[in-house]
Every structure is written in structure tokens, then in C-alpha cells.
Design a protein around this motif. Structure first.
Motif, PDB file in Angstrom:
ATOM      1  N   THR A  51      99.060 162.694   7.402  1.00  0.00           N
ATOM      2  CA  THR A  51      98.772 161.544   5.907  1.00  0.00           C
ATOM      3  C   THR A  51      97.364 161.296   5.643  1.00  0.00           C
ATOM      4  O   THR A  51      96.518 161.609   6.845  1.00  0.00           O
ATOM      5  CB  THR A  51      99.344 159.899   5.815  1.00  0.00           C
ATOM      6  OG1 THR A  51      98.358 159.361   6.850  1.00  0.00           O
ATOM      7  CG2 THR A  51     100.743 159.953   6.879  1.00  0.00           C
ATOM      8  N   GLN A  84      95.085 152.364  11.762  1.00  0.00           N
ATOM      9  CA  GLN A  84      94.952 153.951  10.963  1.00  0.00           C
ATOM     10  C   GLN A  84      95.649 154.420   9.947  1.00  0.00           C
ATOM     11  O   GLN A  84      97.316 154.174  10.913  1.00  0.00           O
ATOM     12  CB  GLN A  84      93.768 155.424  12.430  1.00  0.00           C
ATOM     13  CG  GLN A  84      93.195 154.547  13.283  1.00  0.00           C
ATOM     14  CD  GLN A  84      93.352 155.835  14.028  1.00  0.00           C
ATOM     15  OE1 GLN A  84      93.563 156.865  13.971  1.00  0.00           O
ATOM     16  NE2 GLN A  84      91.711 155.072  14.989  1.00  0.00           N
ATOM     17  N   ALA A  85      95.747 155.685   9.816  1.00  0.00           N
ATOM     18  CA  ALA A  85      96.357 156.347   8.608  1.00  0.00           C
ATOM     19  C   ALA A  85      97.390 157.039   9.052  1.00  0.00           C
ATOM     20  O   ALA A  85      97.545 157.367  10.618  1.00  0.00           O
ATOM     21  CB  ALA A  85      96.511 157.290   8.006  1.00  0.00           C
ATOM     22  N   PRO A  86      99.094 157.103   9.718  1.00  0.00           N
ATOM     23  CA  PRO A  86      99.679 157.818  10.275  1.00  0.00           C
ATOM     24  C   PRO A  86      98.894 159.334  10.004  1.00  0.00           C
ATOM     25  O   PRO A  86      98.790 159.628   9.298  1.00  0.00           O
ATOM     26  CB  PRO A  86     100.766 157.561   9.714  1.00  0.00           C
ATOM     27  CG  PRO A  86     100.720 156.151   8.778  1.00  0.00           C
ATOM     28  CD  PRO A  86      99.383 156.425   8.164  1.00  0.00           C
ATOM     29  N   ARG A  87      99.052 159.681  11.519  1.00  0.00           N
ATOM     30  CA  ARG A  87      99.051 160.738  11.737  1.00  0.00           C
ATOM     31  C   ARG A  87      99.810 162.285  10.804  1.00  0.00           C
ATOM     32  O   ARG A  87     101.026 161.804  10.743  1.00  0.00           O
ATOM     33  CB  ARG A  87      99.536 161.799  13.206  1.00  0.00           C
ATOM     34  CG  ARG A  87      98.256 162.203  13.441  1.00  0.00           C
ATOM     35  CD  ARG A  87      99.331 162.719  14.943  1.00  0.00           C
ATOM     36  NE  ARG A  87      99.910 163.564  15.222  1.00  0.00           N
ATOM     37  CZ  ARG A  87      98.332 164.783  15.429  1.00  0.00           C
ATOM     38  NH1 ARG A  87      97.890 164.746  15.581  1.00  0.00           N
ATOM     39  NH2 ARG A  87      99.522 166.222  15.580  1.00  0.00           N
TER      40      ARG A  87
END
Lengths: 426, 426
Positions: free
Chosen positions: A12, A7-10
Motif C-alpha cells: 500500500t 508501517q503501512a501494510p505491505r
């Protein structure tokens, strides 16, 4: 559910087409205003040597740096754009025609706790003027912020700009509690900036902290907080040393802002100092008058930044305007536009045998400046017409075996509900 | 000279106004072509979990990753956009309307030795089609690349596109030397991609390396290189297993490209495999026919990428088109435009007393859609007129004490050489 590492980094954001259209709409407004004022767009790498950002004034922004060692270099993702701009100005200081008016729209990174209107990355529109010492620069910048708000349809009472001058505060403190310790001024501003968030008592406590860089006596700290309570220029004048130039500058700034037609939308507020250590003069911030959101933008004068980096003294002023808080405000005010996928024409082949003809039609239309969706595969016509309808397409070109044999496409005009024919090759 | 740590990191670029205008001009062309084809723009964070990029196929791109540990997370700057796009598709795989046509213009990072047309960051225009299994997707993508080249004014003979199919190579190898070791195909492609750079002997040597993932016998390795020598589809057919679907697909692709009007600008080349491990079918690259520059763009089909990441099987094809090589080519061909600073009007106050009036004039003109430079300070009029001339401004508004007393501005029309008056407030 994908693995967390896929998943996209938290903190972002991914921008899917709907979100990207909104972002583009906002950035177009930023660009249009900046260009109307003849500012020129520039850019610098998102990765810089960390040293460009590591200052010693205890700002949150430095503590929240995304930084790392790579191939023996200490690098960092920019937390804000101004230091990079300063570096660029410094590199060409001899040859640059001043004043230089630059703007940027860049993604900046801060590793911090997430709240409404703030993630770990955001985009920021910056406008900066280099080489103009007078408040005409600040006035032009504040005028641009209001131009943007007007263009976005924000009603005038919804957003105002608070204005103060760090120079005014500095002059008062140097004549008083900081007479012998001028170097404590920058960290002091960083503490004062938290007044709204942590309250006067906590500010006094931090100003008195003997282990910190400020270390005031309690009475002196309370005097400092008292200075911040001035709510108009006359009150400020009563507390400032007589004849302070900073006060005259502020008066001139309000005069110029009247010429911009925004006198009703700006207020003096002695408690505004902004959280960046490098501001030296006028500081300002745009705020949601409901008090529901963080500042929409912050800016000010930073005449000593270039010297701090080892460059010549070039006066400068600028602001940063983030993308997240304004989008929250526009949402609250129901001012976000509905932006459809932009399609002019669809071209549909009934079977793969008709695909070359469909391609010819699509290519011709595109060459003529139309936005053309060439339907891929052979989905049901009903689905294609549904898609056309949703996207607001004007026409659908239909290529069946009969049409292609005759060298034509059937053209359905979706608004008029009529159908005609056009040659495949004109 | 600034300290090295106060310069941009090696291999990165600052974009001053002149360079930014050129970049914007190029990106506008990227966007216009993508939008003409009804692709939708998307974006993802430049920082991702490193795992998204770390594949085990020995690609340079993975070895050159900017990656780092931060707060117990292993993060990386994206070296290319496709994995992020794949992640986004995967996250919405259930709800996404297919085919999805997406494009991006993003900055990507690779830590590598710098050569002409390649730094450590570059911008790349990507176009991808998700959900279309047939070569109509590749044809649409290749068509878009030529649309761009035409829009930029590149003469047709200057750039051609080489096309091959990894599926064709894979089918041949699976019927032969890789019959028992299909997993060696991806690393084999990574080696073959270096053919132009390192030559056939070195490729054979790497294919035979017993310690590596391929480990062919010398005769088998020479057979592989022999397969790459086919220069048209008939030669390729003679070397491929009978009735291979990959060959039929290639023939269909060339047929569709003829409908796009670009048949003369594409060539079959069995040696093209592209350096990314994840391609599965058609691959292509645009090249400078003089042979002076690296590939302008590379792309292909990557039907298995989403499964590799743990997602569903969704066929996909796309390309990446960098900003640096095309700018080198345009420079060589003398096709770079001269882009002046865009200014419509200048507004000049003879003294600070006239500044409020100048601000009123500038604000009114800007509200009317003009790009207006409000001259800051009071430089000599001669200098201002020189600036106006250089920027191609149309008019200069002059506010002296006499004009302001009479409530007018003197308006000099620079093209006509005439002067008139306009009221400050209409």
C-alpha cells in the motif's frame, strides 16, 4: 525504525504532499477528459458483500480478493469497480435514463505478488457507457483514452491500443471446438489471457487439462491458439465463420476510430481477450510500445454482466485505467511535472505581540482568494524568505512592532525585489 | 428487488451522479479553504494494521472497528484519519520540515448503530498542524472551520464552536481527585464526553464504577461533574489551581480568535472534552445552535499521540469535519445548491451514416475545452432537445445527410433560439 505493524501494510502507499500533488495532477486529467465527454462521476462503498465479486470463472482477480467475515456478513474490499457500478445500475434499472455515461476514480484492492506498476492497492479511472449496444460506445471510450494520453503529453507512437472481439472468437469456437460446451468459453478466455505471460505451450496444456473447466483435445487446443495468431482483420476473416456479425462490428469500430483521428494508434490483435470473465464483445488494451510495462488500461463490452447478477439485460462497455503504470510510463518518458507547494503570500509576525495583526492580514488576503501561509512561531526571517522562495510565493507580508503601531504591514514583492506598505485593515 | 447481498452493505452509501455532484461541491469547498490556508493534501491507505487503532482507553471508536485477520495479519479499515497521519509523520520525523500543515478528505469506517447524520462510513475533512506548540495552531484551525461555513453560506448564528481545554481539567484533577492516579484521566474524558447523551447521574455512576479504570468515590465524581459546569473563563478560573498555564492559553486563544473576526462565534464550555482519548490540550467542537444535530466537527491538541506510537514528541493539533452532518444542516437551512449535469454542447447524428462526421465535430469541440455530449444511437430529435434543455446545454450540433454532404453542421443556439452553420472540419 517503527514496528512493522506501525508501517503501512505491505503493497500500500502513503501519499505525502509531493506524491499527492502528482496524484491530484493525474486525477485532474482523468476528470477533465471524462467531463469533456459529459460522463458523470459516481462512487460506491469500497466494502461490498463478497458475493458481488465471487464469480466462478477462475479469474485471478477473484482469487486475490481481500475478503473477511464481520458480524456474520461476508464482506470484501472491491478488486475492481465494474461490479459495484453494475449493482448501482441494477438498483435503478427502471428509472435510469439510458445511455448512462458514468466514470469513477476509485481505490481497488488485490492481494497479489507485487511487481513494477502493481501493488496491493491501486487507483483506477473507469469510464462506462450503459445502454448503448453499438460500437459507437467502444469508439467513444477508446477516443477518451487517447484524449487523456494527449493531455498528459505522451507522444502518439509511445502508446497504442490493441483491439479484438471476444464475440469473434466465441463465434469461431461455437462453430468449432466448443460447439457442445459453450459454458467453457469464459474460463477459456481467462486461460488465453495468459498467453503473453506463460507462452503458447502452457496455454495449450491448460486448455487440455481434463480436471479443469475446459478439457479440450490437444488438436482442438492448438486450433484455438491458431485463431489467436491473426494480426489483421482480413486474416481474422479467413479464420472466422462466413458473415460473422462480430467482424462487421470490428470493421465499423475501426471506421469510427478513424473519425476520432486515432486510426494510426490502434491495431487489431486476435490474441487480446483481457482477463475478466465477463467481457462479451469488443475488448481492448492500451500498451507501451516499448514493451517495458504492463497494459496501461483494459476494457471492453460486457453485455451480460447485469443478467449474471440477476438484473435486466442492459448492454454496457467500459474500461479501467490504473494510476500506477501510467506514472511509470510518464517517469520513463520524463513527462512527470515538477509541482511546487502552491503559496501566493506569506504573512510573518516578528513577535507574538504582532500575531493578531498578522492574522488580520492573512484573513483579509484569504478572503480575497489568495493562498496564504501564516507563519507560525517566530522562525528567523531568513528561513521564512528561503521557504517563500522555494514555494514560489509572490509576496511576504512583514509585521514588526513599528509596522503594527502604524497600522501597516511591510510587503516585499519577491519577483520585483521591491518593498512597500499596505494598511493592516483596508 | 435484488438479493440483499447484491445491495450496498447496510450503513454505506452509493453516490449516483446527483449525489456525487453535491459531494464534489462540498469537497471542493473543503479543499479551497485548506488550500487558502496553505495546507497540503496527503493520503494513506484505508486499510492499516489494526494495532495502529487499538488503544486501551475504552473509546467507542475502537470498539466499533472494522477489523479482520487476512493472511496472518490483523488489519482494520481506518475509523479516523489521525493515527495514519501520525504514522506518516513518524516515518519521516527526522526529515519533515515543521510545522507541517496537512489536510485529508478520506472515507472512514465505524461499525455502529445508525442515526441521523451517521452511517457506517462517512467522509471526513481533516486539517492538522504538526510542530506548533502554541494556540496559534488551534486558532488557525478554528479560523478555517469558520471560513468553510462562510463559504457554504451558513449564517453566523447557525453554528458556533465550543472550546475547552483538557489540560485545564487535567490540572484541576491532578491537584485533586486524580492526584495519585493520573492514568485514569484518559478513560475519565471518554466518560465525560457522554455527559450530553447520558446525563450527569449516569456519568457519576460510570466514574464510580469500581470495576472500571476510574473508580472514584461518589463525592469526588460529583466534584468532577461540578468542574464541567463552568460556562466562562472566569468561572473556570475560580475552580482551577491558581496560575494554571492552561487558562492563560485559553485566554490567548480567544484573543487570537478575535483577530480572526470570529469572537462572537466561539464560546467557552468546560463540559467539552471530545470522545477521543488522545487529546491533551485545547479541544473544540462546532455545533448547530438549534441543537438538532450532532457536532459538525471536533478537534483539539494531541501532543502525546506520536510518543504513544513510539515516535518522538511532536506537538500537534487538528480537527475532523464529517460530510454527513453538514449536509443535513445545509438541507435544513435550504442551502443545498441545485447542480445540473454540466453540458456545453450536444452533437447529434441523424443516422449512423453521419456518425463519423458527428465524431469529428465532437472531437474538435472537446479539444477546444468544451464539454460535449455525443448523442449515441439515433433517438428522436425532440428527446435530444429536451435533454439539452434540462442540462442547460448552450448549443446542439445537428448532422443530417444534407449537412454532411456540404461538409457542415447545423448549429442551434439554445439560448438565442437561432440556427447557423459551421464547417465540420475548420
Amino acid at each position: 525504525m517503527a514496528k512493522p505493524t506501525l508501517q503501512a501494510p505491505r503493497g500500500t502507499r502513503d501519499f505525502y504532499p509531493d506524491e499527492y500533488r502528482l496524484r491530484e495532477w493525474l486525477f485532474d486529467h482523468f476528470r477533465r477528459v471524462a467531463k469533456a465527454c459529459c460522463f458523470e462521476e459516481v462512487d460506491a462503498p469500497m466494502v461490498e458483500h463478497a458475493e458481488l465479486f465471487t464469480r466462478k470463472a477462475g479469474e485471478e482477480i477473484v482469487q486475490q480478493l481481500y475478503h473477511f467475515e464481520l458480524h456474520d456478513r461476508h464482506l470484501a474490499l472491491r478488486p475492481e469497480m465494474t461490479p459495484s457500478i453494475a449493482r448501482m445500475v441494477m438498483a435503478r434499472a427502471g428509472g435510469l435514463r439510458l445511455p448512462a455515461r458514468w466514470f469513477t476514480i476509485t481505490q481497488n484492492w488485490r492481494y497479489e505478488r507485487m511487481t513494477r506498476g502493481r501493488g496491493r492497492e491501486h487507483f483506477q479511472w473507469n469510464m462506462d457507457i450503459w445502454g448503448e449496444p453499438g460500437v459507437a460506445a467502444e469508439a467513444e471510450l477508446i477516443g477518451a483514452v487517447f484524449q487523456l494520453l494527449d493531455a498528459l503529453g505522451v507522444p502518439a507512437p509511445a502508446v497504442k491500443i490493441r483491439i479484438n472481439s471476444r464475440a469473434l472468437l466465441e463465434e469461431s469456437l461455437r462453430a468449432g471446438v466448443l460447439a457442445k460446451r459453450p459454458e467453457a468459453f469464459e474460463p477459456l478466455c481467462v486461460v488465453i489471457d495468459k498467453l503473453d505471460k506463460i507462452g503458447a505451450d502452457a496455454v495449450v496444456e491448460q486448455l487440455c487439462d481434463g480436471a479443469g473447466p475446459i478439457g479440450l483435445a490437444p488438436a482442438a487446443a492448438r486450433d484455438v491458439v491458431g485463431l489467436l495468431e491473426a494480426r489483421d482483420l482480413d486474416e481474422a476473416a479467413a479464420r472466422a465463420p462466413a458473415g460473422t456479425p462480430a467482424l462487421a462490428e470490428l470493421r465499423r469500430l475501426f471506421e469510427l476510430l478513424d473519425a476520432y483521428g486515432v486510426a494510426e494508434r490502434v491495431v487489431f490483435d486476435a490474441s487480446v481477450v483481457r482477463g475478466l470473465a465477463y467481457y462479451t464483445g469488443v475488448v481492448f488494451e492500451a500498451f507501451d510500445t516499448r514493451g517495458a510495462l504492463r497494459a496501461l488500461c483494459g476494457g471492453g463490452r460486457y453485455d451480460r454482466l447485469l443478467e449474471t447478477l440477476g438484473g435486466p439485460a442492459i448492454p454496457a462497455a467500459g474500461f479501467g485505467f490504473g494510476d500506477m503504470v501510467i506514472l511509470e510510463l510518464l517517469k520513463d518518458l520524463e513527462l512527470l511535472p515538477q509541482l511546487a507547494r502552491p503559496v501566493d503570500d506569506l504573512v510573518y509576525a516578528f513577535g507574538e505581540d504582532q500575531r493578531p495583526a498578522a492574522i488580520r492580514v492573512a484573513s483579509r488576503l484569504r478572503a480575497g482568494g489568495r493562498r496564504v501561509e501564516l507563519v507560525l512561531g517566530t522562525p528567523k526571517l531568513k528561513r521564512v524568505l528561503g521557504d517563500a522562495d522555494r514555494s514560489g510565493a509572490k509576496r511576504v507580508f512583514l509585521l514588526g512592532p513599528d509596522e503594527v503601531d502604524r497600522g501597516v504591514a511591510a510587503v516585499r514583492d519577491l519577483a520585483a525585489g521591491t518593498q512597500s506598505e499596505e494598511p493592516i485593515e483596508p
